[in-house]
Design a protein around this motif. Structure first.
Motif, mmCIF file in Angstrom:
data_model
loop_
_atom_site.group_PDB
_atom_site.id
_atom_site.type_symbol
_atom_site.label_atom_id
_atom_site.label_comp_id
_atom_site.label_asym_id
_atom_site.label_seq_id
_atom_site.Cartn_x
_atom_site.Cartn_y
_atom_site.Cartn_z
ATOM 1 N N TRP A 1 0.862 -1.105 -0.065
ATOM 2 C CA TRP A 1 -0.020 0.252 0.055
ATOM 3 C C TRP A 1 0.793 1.385 -0.186
ATOM 4 O O TRP A 1 0.704 2.257 -0.861
ATOM 5 C CB TRP A 1 -1.071 -0.115 1.188
ATOM 6 N N ASP B 1 -2.341 -4.963 -1.607
ATOM 7 C CA ASP B 1 -3.380 -4.155 -1.162
ATOM 8 C C ASP B 1 -4.353 -3.812 -2.323
ATOM 9 O O ASP B 1 -4.323 -4.342 -3.399
ATOM 10 C CB ASP B 1 -2.777 -3.089 -0.333
ATOM 11 N N ASP B 2 -4.931 -2.828 -1.813
ATOM 12 C CA ASP B 2 -6.262 -2.299 -2.738
ATOM 13 C C ASP B 2 -5.746 -1.772 -4.058
ATOM 14 O O ASP B 2 -4.681 -1.486 -4.437
ATOM 15 C CB ASP B 2 -6.616 -0.926 -1.933
ATOM 16 N N TRP C 1 -5.870 -8.107 -0.165
ATOM 17 C CA TRP C 1 -6.892 -7.096 0.296
ATOM 18 C C TRP C 1 -8.347 -7.437 -0.149
ATOM 19 O O TRP C 1 -8.282 -7.485 -1.487
ATOM 20 C CB TRP C 1 -6.236 -5.559 0.063
ATOM 21 N N ARG D 1 -15.532 8.519 0.926
ATOM 22 C CA ARG D 1 -14.428 7.820 0.200
ATOM 23 C C ARG D 1 -15.152 7.675 -1.328
ATOM 24 O O ARG D 1 -14.800 6.462 -1.760
ATOM 25 C CB ARG D 1 -13.749 6.911 0.711
ATOM 26 N N LYS E 1 -6.419 -9.448 4.128
ATOM 27 C CA LYS E 1 -6.777 -8.119 4.837
ATOM 28 C C LYS E 1 -8.105 -7.842 4.498
ATOM 29 O O LYS E 1 -8.452 -7.457 3.501
ATOM 30 C CB LYS E 1 -5.579 -7.095 4.556
ATOM 31 N N ASP F 1 -10.832 -5.213 4.986
ATOM 32 C CA ASP F 1 -10.867 -3.562 5.302
ATOM 33 C C ASP F 1 -12.343 -3.039 5.189
ATOM 34 O O ASP F 1 -13.364 -3.866 4.889
ATOM 35 C CB ASP F 1 -10.053 -2.786 4.144
ATOM 36 N N ASN G 1 -13.832 0.823 5.316
ATOM 37 C CA ASN G 1 -13.140 2.231 4.997
ATOM 38 C C ASN G 1 -14.214 3.368 5.128
ATOM 39 O O ASN G 1 -13.902 4.478 4.858
ATOM 40 C CB ASN G 1 -12.500 2.378 3.744
ATOM 41 N N CYS H 1 -9.021 -4.945 9.496
ATOM 42 C CA CYS H 1 -8.812 -3.512 9.209
ATOM 43 C C CYS H 1 -9.898 -2.330 8.968
ATOM 44 O O CYS H 1 -11.046 -2.893 8.414
ATOM 45 C CB CYS H 1 -7.731 -3.373 7.821
ATOM 46 N N GLY I 1 -10.019 1.371 7.794
ATOM 47 C CA GLY I 1 -9.395 2.670 7.803
ATOM 48 C C GLY I 1 -8.309 3.080 8.678
ATOM 49 O O GLY I 1 -8.121 4.021 9.187
ATOM 50 N N GLY I 2 -7.511 1.902 8.800
ATOM 51 C CA GLY I 2 -6.516 1.951 9.949
ATOM 52 C C GLY I 2 -7.416 1.297 10.987
ATOM 53 O O GLY I 2 -7.862 0.235 10.829
ATOM 54 N N TRP J 1 -5.107 -4.259 11.875
ATOM 55 C CA TRP J 1 -4.281 -3.383 11.504
ATOM 56 C C TRP J 1 -4.594 -2.071 12.639
ATOM 57 O O TRP J 1 -5.699 -1.602 12.723
ATOM 58 C CB TRP J 1 -4.551 -2.975 10.195
ATOM 59 N N ASP K 1 -3.561 3.684 10.286
ATOM 60 C CA ASP K 1 -2.859 4.089 8.835
ATOM 61 C C ASP K 1 -1.709 4.935 9.466
ATOM 62 O O ASP K 1 -0.968 5.199 8.388
ATOM 63 C CB ASP K 1 -3.958 4.805 8.062
HETATM 64 C C1 GLA Z 1 -7.466 1.607 4.243
HETATM 65 C C2 GLA Z 1 -6.256 0.968 5.188
HETATM 66 C C3 GLA Z 1 -4.973 1.021 4.362
HETATM 67 C C4 GLA Z 1 -5.068 0.739 2.915
HETATM 68 C C5 GLA Z 1 -5.929 1.323 2.214
HETATM 69 C C6 GLA Z 1 -6.663 0.858 1.033
HETATM 70 O O1 GLA Z 1 -7.071 3.190 4.371
HETATM 71 O O2 GLA Z 1 -6.356 1.102 6.547
HETATM 72 O O3 GLA Z 1 -3.940 0.083 4.984
HETATM 73 O O4 GLA Z 1 -5.315 -0.856 2.712
HETATM 74 O O5 GLA Z 1 -7.546 1.507 3.105
HETATM 75 O O6 GLA Z 1 -7.504 1.676 0.308
#
Ligand code: GLA
Length: 733
Positions: free
Chosen positions: A340, A370-371, A415, A447, A480, A482, A484, A530, A532-533, A549, A552
């Motif tokens: 990421w 990741d994303d 992810w 977002r 992972k 997520d 968000n 996870c 968004g952190g 996680w 961030d």
């Molecule tokens: C969130 C996660 C990050 C990353 C982004 C991807 O913010 O916390 O670690 O994976 O999304 O969009």
């Protein structure tokens, strides 16, 4: 007297005594009507005679002696589970609404059951234990007018001072009843001379410790965001004034739940304190048809007679032994590198393979993509919900990439953000009604995404089928998961008008069901949650994923406070922590690579940088860092955590320690945030050692007795430059 393991019922006194390792929790039945009251929670008692603490012989007296003041009794009695509407004007746990619009409810004891073991909570995360490890008390109460049954469930553990609580509410009547509020736990403390701690934050600065004196009135933290949240945390601890890491009494509550919550301490009129915790009553109502049951999520209560440090170690032990599940719960996690912060959305197979190749040669064991690998996702504006591999980016497909990574001797992880849907996605174009929204009102984007209605089975099934197909298409060993954005515009196309208030909780139940499916179908998968952190770093999520996680913000100095607050409750083995590049992407700070490694060592330990582009000197350090992880992770994962000094408090330096449970070794991490000039060395006093044993500093070979290290301390020269750090490893000779 009749009892099993730690729980006894004293028939004559009408008292339940719940004994855990070193605490007692006492419940007493009061008056002829048998109200269920709280008598005591604290240091272990040899004797159950504590009824006097309920002050039943003082005015307004119990209703059988003074029915003219029944309401006043209701407002003073320490109910184990408070109800709304019949005279108790403090915070209630239970509030109902009948078909005729009435809200009053009153509960009295009917029966109880004591047994070995601990029941699972249907559809909900909860601590667990064998019949040898814990025992349970169920007190069945009833409101005879409503024919509403409430079972209060308490469990105690042999090896911990925790008491867990939840409640099951059953409609035994012939008409539907609406729950307007169904909290999980209520605790009464004598006096209000307490301080209280909560964990506050925001995105990228989660779980900072807040401490304030308690006064009269209501002091609460909460979330209405549909997630436990970055902002507040489902944790509250009351402390006797001045309590510190080693001394003072602490009463802590933590919610095993990941959605909306309320945690509140209330200073009441007679200078007593009522603490409650549960699902936030706003955005909540639940229609209970005849025969139906509602289960309140679990609250963990920990008592410590030796300060915050002991509270922390009780939580860590409980969660490591009785909450975290799966193959990785007692196992070293592979050292991962996540792309990421290395590439953001700008990657392809070649780029990922170049990172993997370099990383594998340095001792890194898993690549996490990741994303950005699916649909048309080249930034965060589209494609959530289209969980098909983008072969423009991943030429030759996902399997080819994974196989190549495996050939390098590395595992592969991926992810997902399964709960979300982009307005610009094929999924949304096909099923706009699958997003949470209110008819005629444009839902608020966050977002640039909407939240899927996880209360609907067909939505869950469709998303899960896509996730499962991806995971089955290649050798993927880590996910992972997520999430968000928070939930708002609460509306579901599938819930009747009088059930719309159920959406937030049904959403959480849906997410839990999906994660349970995932770890059942893929039992060898390492799952990391996870949000968004760290917006869903909570005990609920720990039941599904052994690590989460943390934030961030990967800056080593910011992480000191974030990890201090998180580790107040959660074990180090659960805290996702990575070494990232500098200047740090969140704060622009430049810290030594070694310090970044020492801080990440207090968590799961991994990398989040482009290892092909970092300075050579940093790259050269990675083999020794990965060796450091392998050397110390067993200790870090399983040992006793001690907070020695807090940078958040002293604004100078941070220090923590992990001691082996058998006292055989201790690892101390010390970070001097801003280098001071013209000072002597720091004295660090260690904890948790065998006072009579001799310990050797592995690096300097100096030897000290445990009592010298603990009571006199050891001196450490300050590292040169800002943000310097040191590890000290002492081994028993
Ligand atoms: C969130 C996660 C990050 C990353 C982004 C991807 O913010 O916390 O670690 O994976 O999304 O969009």
């Amino acid at each position: 007297m009749r009892g099993i393991m730690g729980i006894r019922y004293f028939e004559e006194e009408k008292v339940f005594q719940l004994d855990s390792k070193d605490a007692s929790y006492v419940i007493a039945l009061a008056d002829e009507e048998q109200f269920v009251g709280h008598a005591y929670f604290g240091r272990k008692l040899s004797d159950c005679h504590v009824r006097h603490l309920m002050r039943l012989d003082e005015g307004p007296f119990v209703p059988s002696k003074n029915n003219r003041d029944r309401a006043a009794f209701g407002d003073a009695f320490p109910f184990e589970y408070s109800t709304h509407g019949v005279g108790d004007f403090r915070e209630s746990c239970l509030k109902v609404e009948t078909s005729r619009g009435h809200e009053a409810c009153s509960l009295v004891y009917r029966s109880h059951r004591i047994y070995d073991g601990k029941p699972a909570l249907e559809g909900l995360p909860a601590t667990f234990g064998t019949e040898k490890e814990c025992s349970t008390l169920e007190i069945t109460c009833e409101d005879p007018v409503l024919q509403l049954e409430v079972v209060l469930v308490y469990s105690v553990f042999e090896d911990n001072s925790a008491v867990t609580r939840s409640a099951r509410i059953r409609n035994r009547g012939s008409e539907a009843v609406y729950l307007k509020k169904a909290l999980s736990a209520c605790l009464h403390l004598d006096g209000l001379d307490y301080e209280y701690i909560t964990l506050h934050g925001s995105w990228a600065r989660e779980r900072r410790i807040d401490r304030r004196p308690l006064t009269h009135g209501k002091h609460s933290v909460s979330s209405l965001r549909g997630e436990s949240s970055h902002q507040d945390h489902p944790f509250i601890a009351l402390l006797t004034p001045g309590a510190n890491q080693d001394s003072g009494e602490v009463y802590a509550m933590n919610f095993v739940y990941s959605g909306n919550f309320l945690a509140q301490a209330e200073g009441c009129q007679f200078d007593t304190t009522r603490v409650v915790m549960g699902i936030h009553p706003e955005n909540f109502s639940w229609k209970l048809e005849p025969g139906e049951v509602f289960t309140c999520p679990e609250v963990v209560m920990v008592y410590s007679d030796a300060g915050l440090g002991k509270m922390t170690r009780r939580f860590h032990d409980l969660y490591r032994g009785h909450l975290i599940r799966g193959e990785y719960r007692n196992k070293k996690r592979p050292i991962l590198i996540n792309n990421w912060e290395a590439t953001y959305f700008d990657f392809n197979t070649d780029k990922l393979l170049s990172i993997a190749k370099e990383a594998s040669s340095l001792g890194i064991e898993m690549l996490v993509m990741d994303d950005g690998w699916f649909g048309q996702r080249s930034d965060d504006n589209s494609s959530l919900g289209d969980w098909q591999v983008n072969e423009d980016k991943l030429a030759g497909g996902l399997k080819r990439l994974v196989d190549e990574v495996n050939k390098l001797g590395m595992k592969f992880g991926i992810w997902f953000e399964p709960e979300m849907i982009s307005p610009d996605s094929d999924l949304y174009r096909a099923h706009p009604d699958w997003a949470i929204q209110i008819p005629d009102r444009t839902p608020s984007r966050c977002r640039n995404q909407y939240v899927l209605d996880m209360s609907r089975r067909e939505v869950r099934d469709a998303v899960y089928a896509m996730v499962k197909a991806v995971l089955s298409s290649a050798n993927i060993e880590y996910v992972k998961w997520d999430m968000n954005r928070p939930l708002c515009d609460l509306g579901s196309f599938c819930l009747d008008a009088d059930r719309q208030g159920e959406l937030s909780h049904r959403y959480m139940l849906g997410v839990y069901e999906l994660q349970e499916r995932l770890i059942t179908d893929f039992p060898h998968l390492l799952l990391e949650n996870c949000s968004g952190g760290g917006a869903r770093f909570d005990a609920g999520m720990l039941y599904y994923s052994p690590q989460i996680w943390c934030s961030d913000d990967t800056d080593a100095i910011e992480r000191l406070s974030i990890q201090e607050g998180t580790s107040l409750v959660y074990p180090l083995c659960s805290m996702g922590a990575h070494i990232s590049d500098c200047p740090n992407h969140a704060v622009g700070r430049i810290t030594p690579f070694a310090t970044r490694g020492h801080v990440a060592l207090a968590g799961t330990f991994g990398y989040e940088l482009d290892v092909t582009r970092i300075p050579q000197a940093d790259r050269d350090m990675i083999p020794s860092q990965t060796a450091m992880y392998h050397k110390y992770n067993d200790l870090v994962r399983t040992g006793d955590y001690y907070r020695i000094a807090s940078y958040s408090e002293n604004r100078q330096f941070d220090c923590w320690e992990v001691a082996a449970k058998d006292g055989s070794e201790v690892l101390v991490t010390y970070v001097e945030v801003l280098r001071r000039v013209n000072f002597k060395s720091r004295t660090l006093r260690l904890r948790g050692l065998d006072p009579e044993a001799v310990y050797e500093n592995e690096e300097t070979k100096e030897r000290y007795t445990g009592d010298v290290l603990m009571y006199a301390g050891v001196q450490v020269p300050e590292p040169w430059g800002d943000f310097g750090s040191r590890l000290l490893h002492f081994v028993r000779v």
